[in-house]
Design a protein around this motif. Sequence first.
Motif, PDB file in Angstrom:
ATOM      1  N   ALA A 149       0.831  -1.199   0.000  1.00 16.10           N
ATOM      2  CA  ALA A 149       0.000   0.000   0.000  1.00 16.10           C
ATOM      3  C   ALA A 149       0.865   1.249   0.000  1.00 16.10           C
ATOM      4  O   ALA A 149       2.033   1.217   0.392  1.00 16.10           O
ATOM      5  CB  ALA A 149      -0.914   0.013   1.225  1.00 16.10           C
ATOM      6  N   THR A 150       0.255   2.337  -0.425  1.00 11.17           N
ATOM      7  CA  THR A 150       0.826   3.663  -0.196  1.00 11.17           C
ATOM      8  C   THR A 150       0.122   4.224   1.024  1.00 11.17           C
ATOM      9  O   THR A 150      -1.102   4.397   1.019  1.00 11.17           O
ATOM     10  CB  THR A 150       0.599   4.591  -1.403  1.00 11.17           C
ATOM     11  OG1 THR A 150       1.204   4.014  -2.555  1.00 11.17           O
ATOM     12  CG2 THR A 150       1.208   5.957  -1.143  1.00 11.17           C
ATOM     13  N   ASP A 151       0.868   4.476   2.102  1.00  9.30           N
ATOM     14  CA  ASP A 151       0.224   4.937   3.325  1.00  9.30           C
ATOM     15  C   ASP A 151      -0.097   6.440   3.231  1.00  9.30           C
ATOM     16  O   ASP A 151       0.258   7.107   2.255  1.00  9.30           O
ATOM     17  CB  ASP A 151       1.067   4.571   4.554  1.00  9.30           C
ATOM     18  CG  ASP A 151       2.358   5.372   4.678  1.00  9.30           C
ATOM     19  OD1 ASP A 151       2.474   6.466   4.100  1.00  9.30           O
ATOM     20  OD2 ASP A 151       3.276   4.893   5.379  1.00  9.30           O
ATOM     21  N   PRO A 152      -0.798   6.997   4.222  1.00 10.10           N
ATOM     22  CA  PRO A 152      -1.211   8.397   4.149  1.00 10.10           C
ATOM     23  C   PRO A 152      -0.062   9.403   4.095  1.00 10.10           C
ATOM     24  O   PRO A 152      -0.292  10.587   3.805  1.00 10.10           O
ATOM     25  CB  PRO A 152      -2.027   8.590   5.431  1.00 10.10           C
ATOM     26  CG  PRO A 152      -2.545   7.230   5.742  1.00 10.10           C
ATOM     27  CD  PRO A 152      -1.431   6.300   5.351  1.00 10.10           C
ATOM     28  N   PHE A 153       1.155   8.956   4.359  1.00 12.32           N
ATOM     29  CA  PHE A 153       2.306   9.853   4.294  1.00 12.32           C
ATOM     30  C   PHE A 153       3.079   9.703   2.989  1.00 12.32           C
ATOM     31  O   PHE A 153       4.159  10.260   2.832  1.00 12.32           O
ATOM     32  CB  PHE A 153       3.233   9.601   5.487  1.00 12.32           C
ATOM     33  CG  PHE A 153       2.524   9.704   6.802  1.00 12.32           C
ATOM     34  CD1 PHE A 153       2.092  10.932   7.291  1.00 12.32           C
ATOM     35  CD2 PHE A 153       2.253   8.566   7.529  1.00 12.32           C
ATOM     36  CE1 PHE A 153       1.417  11.015   8.495  1.00 12.32           C
ATOM     37  CE2 PHE A 153       1.576   8.644   8.739  1.00 12.32           C
ATOM     38  CZ  PHE A 153       1.149   9.879   9.225  1.00 12.32           C
ATOM     39  N   GLY A 154       2.543   8.899   2.073  1.00 11.17           N
ATOM     40  CA  GLY A 154       3.187   8.716   0.780  1.00 11.17           C
ATOM     41  C   GLY A 154       4.226   7.624   0.762  1.00 11.17           C
ATOM     42  O   GLY A 154       4.904   7.436  -0.256  1.00 11.17           O
ATOM     43  N   ASN A 155       4.365   6.873   1.860  1.00 12.23           N
ATOM     44  CA  ASN A 155       5.324   5.772   1.906  1.00 12.23           C
ATOM     45  C   ASN A 155       4.757   4.546   1.200  1.00 12.23           C
ATOM     46  O   ASN A 155       3.588   4.188   1.392  1.00 12.23           O
ATOM     47  CB  ASN A 155       5.639   5.372   3.353  1.00 12.23           C
ATOM     48  CG  ASN A 155       6.257   6.493   4.145  1.00 12.23           C
ATOM     49  OD1 ASN A 155       7.183   7.142   3.685  1.00 12.23           O
ATOM     50  ND2 ASN A 155       5.752   6.716   5.353  1.00 12.23           N
ATOM     51  N   THR A 156       5.580   3.896   0.398  1.00 12.89           N
ATOM     52  CA  THR A 156       5.214   2.592  -0.154  1.00 12.89           C
ATOM     53  C   THR A 156       5.578   1.534   0.868  1.00 12.89           C
ATOM     54  O   THR A 156       6.731   1.414   1.274  1.00 12.89           O
ATOM     55  CB  THR A 156       5.947   2.320  -1.473  1.00 12.89           C
ATOM     56  OG1 THR A 156       5.539   3.289  -2.440  1.00 12.89           O
ATOM     57  CG2 THR A 156       5.630   0.923  -1.995  1.00 12.89           C
ATOM     58  N   ARG A 157       4.594   0.764   1.301  1.00 12.18           N
ATOM     59  CA  ARG A 157       4.806  -0.275   2.299  1.00 12.18           C
ATOM     60  C   ARG A 157       4.464  -1.638   1.704  1.00 12.18           C
ATOM     61  O   ARG A 157       3.556  -1.771   0.900  1.00 12.18           O
ATOM     62  CB  ARG A 157       3.931  -0.047   3.534  1.00 12.18           C
ATOM     63  CG  ARG A 157       4.375   1.094   4.424  1.00 12.18           C
ATOM     64  CD  ARG A 157       3.440   1.223   5.616  1.00 12.18           C
ATOM     65  NE  ARG A 157       3.865   2.281   6.515  1.00 12.18           N
ATOM     66  CZ  ARG A 157       4.571   2.098   7.620  1.00 12.18           C
ATOM     67  NH1 ARG A 157       4.944   0.865   7.958  1.00 12.18           N
ATOM     68  NH2 ARG A 157       4.916   3.109   8.382  1.00 12.18           N
ATOM     69  N   VAL A 158       5.191  -2.638   2.187  1.00 15.29           N
ATOM     70  CA  VAL A 158       4.881  -4.014   1.821  1.00 15.29           C
ATOM     71  C   VAL A 158       4.963  -4.862   3.092  1.00 15.29           C
ATOM     72  O   VAL A 158       5.779  -4.599   3.980  1.00 15.29           O
ATOM     73  CB  VAL A 158       5.855  -4.545   0.736  1.00 15.29           C
ATOM     74  CG1 VAL A 158       7.289  -4.538   1.242  1.00 15.29           C
ATOM     75  CG2 VAL A 158       5.444  -5.928   0.266  1.00 15.29           C
ATOM     76  N   GLY A 159       4.073  -5.847   3.197  1.00 13.53           N
ATOM     77  CA  GLY A 159       4.025  -6.683   4.384  1.00 13.53           C
ATOM     78  C   GLY A 159       4.272  -8.146   4.077  1.00 13.53           C
ATOM     79  O   GLY A 159       3.885  -8.648   3.013  1.00 13.53           O
ATOM     80  N   PHE A 160       4.938  -8.821   5.014  1.00 18.32           N
ATOM     81  CA  PHE A 160       5.214 -10.250   4.888  1.00 18.32           C
ATOM     82  C   PHE A 160       5.008 -10.918   6.241  1.00 18.32           C
ATOM     83  O   PHE A 160       5.315 -10.331   7.286  1.00 18.32           O
ATOM     84  CB  PHE A 160       6.657 -10.507   4.448  1.00 18.32           C
ATOM     85  CG  PHE A 160       6.982 -10.045   3.057  1.00 18.32           C
ATOM     86  CD1 PHE A 160       6.811 -10.892   1.976  1.00 18.32           C
ATOM     87  CD2 PHE A 160       7.462  -8.765   2.828  1.00 18.32           C
ATOM     88  CE1 PHE A 160       7.110 -10.478   0.690  1.00 18.32           C
ATOM     89  CE2 PHE A 160       7.767  -8.332   1.550  1.00 18.32           C
ATOM     90  CZ  PHE A 160       7.592  -9.194   0.471  1.00 18.32           C
ATOM     91  N   GLU A 161       4.511 -12.141   6.227  1.00 19.47           N
ATOM     92  CA  GLU A 161       4.466 -12.988   7.411  1.00 19.47           C
ATOM     93  C   GLU A 161       5.251 -14.255   7.113  1.00 19.47           C
ATOM     94  O   GLU A 161       5.101 -14.834   6.032  1.00 19.47           O
ATOM     95  CB  GLU A 161       3.028 -13.342   7.789  1.00 19.47           C
ATOM     96  CG  GLU A 161       2.222 -12.157   8.294  1.00 19.47           C
ATOM     97  CD  GLU A 161       0.811 -12.547   8.698  1.00 19.47           C
ATOM     98  OE1 GLU A 161       0.451 -13.738   8.514  1.00 19.47           O
ATOM     99  OE2 GLU A 161       0.071 -11.679   9.169  1.00 19.47           O
TER     100      GLU A 161
END
Length: 202
Positions: A149-161
Amino acid sequence: MGIFSRSNDKTTGATATFDAPTSVVSDLTGDYTIDPSHSRLGFSARHAMVTTVRGQFKDWSGTAHIDTANPAASSVTLSIVTASIDTGSTDRDGHLVSGDFFDAEKNPTITFTSTDVSRDGDDWTITGDLTIAGTTNSVAIEFEQTGSATDPFGNTRVGFEGASALNRKDFGLTWNAALETGGVLVSEKIKLEFDISAIKNV
């Protein structure tokens, strides 16, 4: 607490918390820094043959390079402060960082450096050199990509488990105590648990 939080809001100076990403990201290729405040490095082990003790490391950092077109070109590094182990018991944590186990004074960090990365859809396998208490072994960790996702601050985030299992004796962590009823106090098998949120470098 929301999924994304930030302590220094440049507009108001107040703490801002948000409950949802603003958009899904399609191209994840790039360099990332793991966000420890929204991630967890955990572990669990059987205790006294009857229950499971869980813990985590509170002080650590990591980086990753993701190449979606050529997963083998991806890489991960982690550095963990050994003495930051937290199992919810001060006495147990003190024993774990002592010479009986990690010997944190002589081995202040636990490190992981990837040597191979493969991908099958949203499933990634990261193989690398894990160094604990001065001993290095190759381990493979299975990860599921949980979202981007692109968070509300403009950061591109990716998640892994992810998760893996290891035998602590392979790293020289051999201390144990026999139980009168049979068996031992601490299991040799340790389960590792990873919940990772990483931010793409600008």
